[in-house]
Design a protein around this motif. Sequence first.
Motif, PDB file in Angstrom:
ATOM      1  N   LEU A  73       5.138  10.204  -1.700  1.00  0.00           N
ATOM      2  CA  LEU A  73       5.207   8.918  -2.375  1.00  0.00           C
ATOM      3  C   LEU A  73       6.433   8.860  -3.274  1.00  0.00           C
ATOM      4  O   LEU A  73       6.791   9.839  -3.931  1.00  0.00           O
ATOM      5  CB  LEU A  73       3.951   8.691  -3.214  1.00  0.00           C
TER       6      LEU A  73
ATOM      7  N   ILE B  96       8.094   6.328  -6.300  1.00  0.00           N
ATOM      8  CA  ILE B  96       7.829   5.191  -7.184  1.00  0.00           C
ATOM      9  C   ILE B  96       9.127   4.486  -7.548  1.00  0.00           C
ATOM     10  O   ILE B  96      10.084   5.097  -8.025  1.00  0.00           O
ATOM     11  CB  ILE B  96       7.101   5.658  -8.454  1.00  0.00           C
TER      12      ILE B  96
ATOM     13  N   VAL C 163       6.034   3.085  -3.477  1.00  0.00           N
ATOM     14  CA  VAL C 163       5.036   2.519  -4.386  1.00  0.00           C
ATOM     15  C   VAL C 163       5.829   1.765  -5.449  1.00  0.00           C
ATOM     16  O   VAL C 163       6.529   2.367  -6.254  1.00  0.00           O
ATOM     17  CB  VAL C 163       4.169   3.607  -5.032  1.00  0.00           C
TER      18      VAL C 163
ATOM     19  N   LEU D 228      -4.804   5.838  -3.464  1.00  0.00           N
ATOM     20  CA  LEU D 228      -3.684   6.433  -2.743  1.00  0.00           C
ATOM     21  C   LEU D 228      -3.916   7.901  -2.395  1.00  0.00           C
ATOM     22  O   LEU D 228      -2.996   8.573  -1.925  1.00  0.00           O
ATOM     23  CB  LEU D 228      -2.411   6.313  -3.578  1.00  0.00           C
TER      24      LEU D 228
ATOM     25  N   ASP E  40       2.577  -2.241  -3.461  1.00  0.00           N
ATOM     26  CA  ASP E  40       3.029  -2.647  -4.795  1.00  0.00           C
ATOM     27  C   ASP E  40       1.853  -3.063  -5.653  1.00  0.00           C
ATOM     28  O   ASP E  40       0.780  -3.431  -5.141  1.00  0.00           O
ATOM     29  CB  ASP E  40       4.077  -3.766  -4.726  1.00  0.00           C
TER      30      ASP E  40
END
Length: 297
Positions: free
Chosen positions: A4, A6, A87, A290, A264
């Motif tokens: 992931l 961000i 994300v 997640l 999002d």
Amino acid sequence: MRELAIIEAPSVLGLRPSGVEDLPGALLGAGLLGRLGAVAAGRVEAPAYDPGRDAGTGILNPGGIAEYSIRLADAVGGVLDRGLFPVVLGGDCSILLGNLLALARRGRYGLLFLDGHTDFYQPSAEPTGEAASMELALATGRGPRVLSDLEGRGPLVRDEDVVAFGFRDSAESAEEGMQPLPERLHTIGLDGVRAVGAAAAARQALERLGSGGSAGYWVHLDADVLDDAVMPAVDYRLPGGLTWPELESVLRTALADERAVGFDVTIFNPRLDPDGTIAARLVECLGRGLSARSGHN
């Protein structure tokens, strides 16, 4: 499983500087990065906010939103190019346009739209011209071209590749004159979720997203899809909504599917959460939702 990444997207161009621009800092401060085992992939700053409604389009900051959408799409695209799962922490709901633009550059993708509102207003019916009440309409190609035809790509997502999930604003939007949702756009409102249960409703949504020719789908979460009793830290409140366990179940189901390509979260307003307890609970919810992507429970 993809790592992931961000991206901070604190734009309030589609709303107003009310506090949702503080969402990334609040969630990161509450430990989201570590909870997800994610990497930081940068921050996309928004251009200056103009409080005047644009005379030509009836929308606040249309040029700024268009510019921001392209830069955010570049950032999301860079994450995708690295084989990571983006994300994106908003900001208001207009950031959805940049996220979907990144996918539209790559082909045909769908959208799971988790929101207490359907956000399908046309400028003439939106009282203050906020694109955060129009982003689903704009993303499906309806509205002024500056936002509905980014990079000349027309609709960023087809009607039939969208599922609007968990909304509860039908009476309000009809009273205010919002244009009707198109027949081909799939809907599972809050009553529909409750009729079969959150997990089963999420599976129904994924079946509908898989019924067309899309290569995958983006998951958009507006915090006001949650029950107002547990998520009062939003700008436009409505009674009712999903419980924390229901939202966690929906997110786990949707994000565990290999067709999910990004996520999002928007609209949570930390200024309405002075002790940080809601931010901490939201981080817990996102961590559980997640978990199939992050490998962290």
